[in-house]
Enzyme design. Structure first.
Site, PDB file in Angstrom:
ATOM      1  N   HIS A  60       1.993  -0.891  -1.404  1.00 58.84           N
ATOM      2  CA  HIS A  60       0.898  -1.242  -0.484  1.00 58.84           C
ATOM      3  C   HIS A  60       0.595  -2.740  -0.563  1.00 58.84           C
ATOM      4  CE1 HIS A  60      -3.124   0.183   1.423  1.00 58.84           C
ATOM      5  NE2 HIS A  60      -2.835  -1.059   1.796  1.00 58.84           N
ATOM      6  N   HIS A  62       0.124  -6.476   2.003  1.00 55.68           N
ATOM      7  CA  HIS A  62       0.009  -7.113   3.310  1.00 55.68           C
ATOM      8  C   HIS A  62       0.680  -8.481   3.206  1.00 55.68           C
ATOM      9  CE1 HIS A  62      -2.943  -4.142   4.828  1.00 55.68           C
ATOM     10  NE2 HIS A  62      -3.320  -4.083   3.559  1.00 55.68           N
ATOM     11  N   LEU A  63       1.774  -8.649   3.930  1.00 63.55           N
ATOM     12  CA  LEU A  63       2.496  -9.928   3.882  1.00 63.55           C
ATOM     13  C   LEU A  63       2.082 -10.856   5.014  1.00 63.55           C
ATOM     14  CD1 LEU A  63       6.059  -8.651   2.865  1.00 63.55           C
ATOM     15  CD2 LEU A  63       4.320  -9.687   1.385  1.00 63.55           C
ATOM     16  N   ASN A  94      -0.386  -3.882   9.894  1.00 63.91           N
ATOM     17  CA  ASN A  94      -1.485  -4.543  10.634  1.00 63.91           C
ATOM     18  C   ASN A  94      -1.254  -6.053  10.749  1.00 63.91           C
ATOM     19  OD1 ASN A  94      -1.945  -4.895   7.890  1.00 63.91           O
ATOM     20  ND2 ASN A  94      -4.169  -4.829   8.057  1.00 63.91           N
ATOM     21  N   ASN A 278     -12.143  -2.913   0.847  1.00 64.32           N
ATOM     22  CA  ASN A 278     -12.185  -1.695   1.649  1.00 64.32           C
ATOM     23  C   ASN A 278     -11.148  -0.745   1.087  1.00 64.32           C
ATOM     24  OD1 ASN A 278     -11.883   0.320   3.518  1.00 64.32           O
ATOM     25  ND2 ASN A 278     -11.735  -1.013   5.296  1.00 64.32           N
ATOM     26  N   ASP A 305      -2.631  -3.237  -2.857  1.00 65.63           N
ATOM     27  CA  ASP A 305      -3.328  -3.555  -1.600  1.00 65.63           C
ATOM     28  C   ASP A 305      -3.540  -5.071  -1.502  1.00 65.63           C
ATOM     29  OD1 ASP A 305      -4.588  -3.430   0.840  1.00 65.63           O
ATOM     30  OD2 ASP A 305      -6.371  -2.384   0.137  1.00 65.63           O
TER      31      ASP A 305
END
Ligand SMILES: [Zn+2]
Length: 427
Positions: A60, A62-63, A94, A278, A305
Site C-alpha cells: 500500500h 502512493h507514488l 488515485n 485517514n 500507506d
C-alpha cells in the site's frame, strides 16, 4: 552481473519455514543453489549478525505519478522503498489521471521500468475516477497488469455496485482492496471521535464510520465467495469483525500501518498535521486490538500507506491539511519494535512483509526458494539510528516520526540480484 554470496546471516524465509544461519547465493538475478559452481567469483557480503530475508513487500503506497510529481515520483518513491528495505511496492490508483484505464497502467509500468529501482505493481480503480458511480473496465485493467482493484482514498458507498465489482473481480481472479469509510458517518471528520477530538475541538470521525464498511465487506465477501482485503484497519471493532469472519472461512483479510499500531489520538494534542491520517489515529484500546490482531494472524500484512504531501500543503490548520504521511523509511524499524515487545516473533513479522502479501496478491515474490527472483533484504536488527526526515529519499517531508530514535534498519536491499541500496556506515 557478478554472483553474490551473502555469508553467515540468520536467514528467515517463512515460505519455506527456514530460520537458520546459512549462506544465500545469487546468480543471474535468481536465488542460486546452495553450493557454488567451481571457479565462481562471487562478491562476498558479510551478513554475520544480520538477518537475511526475502525482499520486503509493501502492498500500500502512493507514488503520486502520474499527476503529482511535486509530491513524489516513481523514481523517488522507489528509492525511498529501497532505503526502507522494500523490494516491491504496490501502488494505489488515485493518481491524475486516475489509474482506471489501460494507458495509465501502461504509463506506470513504463516509468517503473525506466526509473524505478524496486518492483512496482500497480493496482487499478474499482470505479471510473474513483467516483463510486460506474465500474472501471476491470477485465482490461487485469490484462494491462494490475494485481488488484481498489478505490483507495475513496470508498464505494453503493453496496450493490460494490457487489458487482467483487463479482467481476472474481471472474478475473483479482483481489479487491477496500478503503473502508462511510461518507455520511465521517463527513467533516478529521480526528477519531472521542476524548481528544472533544478536548481539542476537532470534528469527530467515529470508529463506526470504518466498521460499517468492514461489516459490509464481510457480508459481500461471503455472498460472492471472493477475496476482499480491508486496507489500513484502525479500530478494535474492525479487527473483531474480521477475526470472526475469518474463523467462519470468509475470504476477508486485512493490513495495518505502523502509525496505527504505534501512535494514538493523544498525539494530536499539538495540532501537528503530520498526525492527521485517514483513517484517524485512534485510542490505546484500538491500538491494543490491532496488536492482538497482528499476533493471532487476523491481520496478515503490514503496509505503510506511504502518502507524500508537499510541506506547504501540510503546513496549514489541522482542519484543512490533507490526510496521510510518508512511511517507507520508518516502517521496518517501527515493526521490529513488535518483536522486541513480544507481539510477534521475527519469522511472524517477516511473514507479514513477504509471503502473506505475495499470496494475497498472487505475486511470484516473497521467498528465497532456489530459482526465485533474487529480491533480498539484509537487516541489522540492532542498529540504533535517528530518523531525519530532512534526509529522506522522498520528495515530501510529512512524517510524524522525524527525530525519533529507532532500532533496526535495512542495510542492504537487493532487487533481481542487483544491489539497489547499501548503507554507507559512518564510522
Ligand atoms: Zn486509504
Amino acid at each position: 552481473m557478478k554472483p553474490l554470496r551473502i555469508k553467515g546471516g540468520r536467514v528467515i524465509d517463512p515460505a519455506n519455514r527456514l530460520d537458520e544461519v546459512c549462506d544465500v547465493l545469487v546468480r543471474d538475478g535468481k536465488i542460486g543453489a546452495a553450493s557454488p559452481a567451481p571457479g565462481d567469483e562471487a562478491e562476498v557480503i558479510d551478513a554475520r549478525g544480520k538477518i537475511v530475508v526475502p525482499g520486503l513487500i509493501d502492498m500500500h503506497v502512493h507514488l503520486r505519478e502520474p499527476g503529482r510529481s511535486d509530491q513524489e515520483t516513481i523514481e523517488t518513491g522507489t528509492r525511498c522503498a529501497a532505503r526502507g528495505g522494500f523490494t516491491s511496492v504496490v501502488c494505489m490508483p488515485n493518481t491524475s489521471p486516475t489509474a482506471d484505464n489501460t494507458s495509465t497502467i501502461a504509463f506506470i509500468k513504463q516509468r517503473a521500468a525506466a526509473a524505478g529501482c524496486v518492483n512496482v505493481f500497480p493496482t487499478g480503480a474499482i470505479t471510473r475516477g474513483l467516483k463510486g458511480e460506474e465500474l472501471a473496465p476491470i477485465g482490461s485493467l487485469k490484462r494491462a497488469g494490475v494485481v488488484a482493484i481498489t478505490d483507495d482514498g475513496s470508498c464505494v458507498q453503493n453496496n450493490d455496485l460494490m457487489r458487482r465489482a467483487v463479482e467481476y473481480a472474481k471472474m478475473f481472479e483479482l483481489p479487491v482492496l477496500d478503503h473502508c469509510q462511510d461518507y455520511n458517518l465521517t463527513a467533516g471528520g478529521v480526528a477519531h471521535e472521542g476524548y481528544w477530538s472533544a478536548a481539542l475541538g476537532l470534528q469527530g470521525w467515529p470508529a463506526a464510520g470504518e466498521d460499517v464498511i468492514v461489516a459490509r465487506d464481510v457480508l459481500l465477501a461471503e455472498l460472492t465467495d471472493w477475496c476482499i482485503h480491508c486496507q489500513h484497519v484502525s479500530s478494535a471493532r474492525a479487527v473483531g469483525l474480521i477475526r470472526e469472519a475469518t474463523q467462519r472461512g470468509v475470504k476477508i483479510s486485512a493490513e495495518v500501518t505502523p502509525h496505527h499500531f504505534t501512535l494514538t489520538d493523544e498525539y494530536l494534542k499539538n495540532y501537528d498535521s503530520n498526525f492527521k491520517m485517514n483513517p484517524p489515529l485512534r485510542t490505546a484500546r484500538d491500538r491494543d486490538a490491532l496488536l492482538a490482531g497482528l499476533a493471532d494472524g487476523t491481520i496478515q500484512c503490514i503496509a505503510s500507506d506511504h502518502a507524500p504531501h508537499c510541506t506547504h500543503e501540510k503546513e496549514v490548520e489541522f482542519d484543512i491539511a490533507p490526510f496521510g504521511i510518508i512511511g517507507l523509511e520508518t516502517e521496518l524499524a517501527l515493526s521490529l519494535e513488535l518483536v522486541r515487545k513480544k507481539v510477534l516473533t521475527l519469522p511472524q513479522l517477516v511473514e507479514k512483509f513477504t509471503v502473506n502479501p505475495a499470496r494475497l496478491l498472487r505475486l511470484d515474490k516473497g521467498t528465497l526458494s532456489p530459482g526465485a527472483d533474487a529480491d533480498i533484504t539484509i537487516i541489522d536488527p540492532d542498529r540504533q539510528w535517528t530518523y531525519d526526515v530532512g534526509k529522506s529519499a522522498s520528495k515530501s517531508r510529512n512524517s510524524p516520526f522525524h527525530g525519533w530514535d529507532l532500532q533496526g534498519k535495512a542495510v542492504m536491499t537487493i532487487v533481481d540480484g542487483k544491489i539497489v541500496w547499501r548503507e554507507e556506515r559512518a564510522g
